[in-house]
Design a protein around this motif. Structure first.
Motif, PDB file in Angstrom:
ATOM      1  N   CYS A 152       0.824  -1.224   0.000  1.00  0.00           N
ATOM      2  CA  CYS A 152       0.000   0.000   0.000  1.00  0.00           C
ATOM      3  C   CYS A 152       0.851   1.265   0.000  1.00  0.00           C
ATOM      4  CB  CYS A 152      -0.906   0.038   1.220  1.00  0.00           C
ATOM      5  SG  CYS A 152      -2.245  -1.107   1.112  1.00  0.00           S
ATOM      6  N   SER A 153       1.921   1.245   0.801  1.00  0.00           N
ATOM      7  CA  SER A 153       2.724   2.459   0.967  1.00  0.00           C
ATOM      8  C   SER A 153       3.489   2.782  -0.311  1.00  0.00           C
ATOM      9  CB  SER A 153       3.700   2.278   2.125  1.00  0.00           C
ATOM     10  OG  SER A 153       4.550   1.186   1.842  1.00  0.00           O
ATOM     11  N   ASN A 154       3.527   1.811  -1.208  1.00  0.00           N
ATOM     12  CA  ASN A 154       4.291   1.960  -2.432  1.00  0.00           C
ATOM     13  C   ASN A 154       3.357   2.153  -3.631  1.00  0.00           C
ATOM     14  OD1 ASN A 154       6.720   2.111  -3.677  1.00  0.00           O
ATOM     15  ND2 ASN A 154       7.025  -0.093  -3.909  1.00  0.00           N
ATOM     16  N   ALA A 155       2.080   2.451  -3.325  1.00  0.00           N
ATOM     17  CA  ALA A 155       1.025   2.361  -4.340  1.00  0.00           C
ATOM     18  C   ALA A 155       1.263   3.216  -5.567  1.00  0.00           C
ATOM     19  CB  ALA A 155      -0.321   2.690  -3.721  1.00  0.00           C
ATOM     20  N   GLY A 156       2.026   4.316  -5.402  1.00  0.00           N
ATOM     21  CA  GLY A 156       2.236   5.189  -6.551  1.00  0.00           C
ATOM     22  C   GLY A 156       3.239   4.657  -7.551  1.00  0.00           C
TER      23      GLY A 156
END
Lengths: 158, 106
Positions: A152-156
């Protein structure tokens, strides 16, 4: 006369069981789609939100063959006379596609992944579907995708 | 062996391209399945026999493809695609192809 009676019986049988089978399938699809709602499915060629350092991505493949029923075939033949959208087969195709997608998602989950990308769905040819015009229509869908770990924290990231 | 249908593999970089690898198979179901399928076409529902047929064919085609990749000394196959064709009634041809590569952790 007997033949006409037989056709009528087949239409009734096809309608009853066909509607029942379709409703059951749609209900199962709806509940599975709701359960897997958070699972990321994309048809991007990249890996959106891939979590670095996780286990390597892996291909998942699934196939579904859905049968028509006598009532649908009858409606489609009727439609063939007048032209226009064949709605009875439309639902058949969409059911097969949704089922295939859900199977891919479930396979990926079983393997411990939490997202799939590069989803590809194609109609497959099982002899009989289009090989001979005489046999009734059936819809075969072959789907494949690549399963990977999502962060999630890497979603970009791509 | 890492197998994906994407052109790249996240977390890895392609060190060397080994070339095209492919596998195909034509399989049929016994007549009983075909008869069962024609009945199923009256009442609707999933044709499990034919789904199974496709799954078996796909597994076999992929196995053959991977055997080729191993022979080339690859450790991954990328951009795998599948196509099917109907050779004759009740038989399915499945063709799997991809690019064999060697990848390294990046």
């Amino acid at each position: 006369m007997i033949e006409l009676f037989l056709v009528l019986v087949l239409i009734v049988v096809g309608f009853t069981f066909g509607v029942w089978a379709e409703q059951r399938h749609l209900a199962s699809l709806a509940s599975r789609e709701a359960a897997n709602g958070l699972f990321l499915v994309t048809q991007l060629k990249t890996f959106p939100g891939h979590s670095p350092g996780s286990q390597p991505p892996q291909i998942v493949v699934a196939e579904t063959v859905v049968a028509t029923d006598y009532f649908k075939t009858f409606l489609a033949n009727l439609r063939g006379l007048f032209g226009g959208e064949v709605q009875s087969y439309h639902s058949l195709l969409s059911r097969a596609r949704r089922e295939t997608t859900q199977r891919l998602v479930e396979q990926a989950q079983q393997l411990g992944f939490d997202a799939i990308c590069n989803l590809r769905l194609e109609t497959a040819d099982v002899g009989g579907s289009s090989a001979s015009k005489k046999s009734a229509a059936m819809v075969a869908i072959l789907g494949c995708a690549t399963a990977y770990h999502f962060d999630c924290s890497n979603a970009g990231s791509r | 062996m890492i197998v994906t249908n994407t052109e790249t593999i996240a977390g890895y970089h392609i060190a060397e391209i080994k070339g095209l690898v492919q596998g195909n198979t034509v399989r049929a179901k016994h007549a009983g399945r075909d008869i069962a399928a024609s009945f199923k076409n009256l009442v609707g529902g999933e044709l499990k026999g034919y789904t199974e047929l496709l799954t078996e064919s796909r597994r076999q085609a992929v196995e053959r493809m991977l055997a080729q990749a191993e022979q080339l000394g690859a450790n991954a196959v990328v951009n795998v695609r599948f196509t099917t064709s109907a050779v004759t009634a009740g038989a399915a041809e499945l063709y799997a192809y991809g690019t064999a590569v060697t990848v390294q952790l990046s």
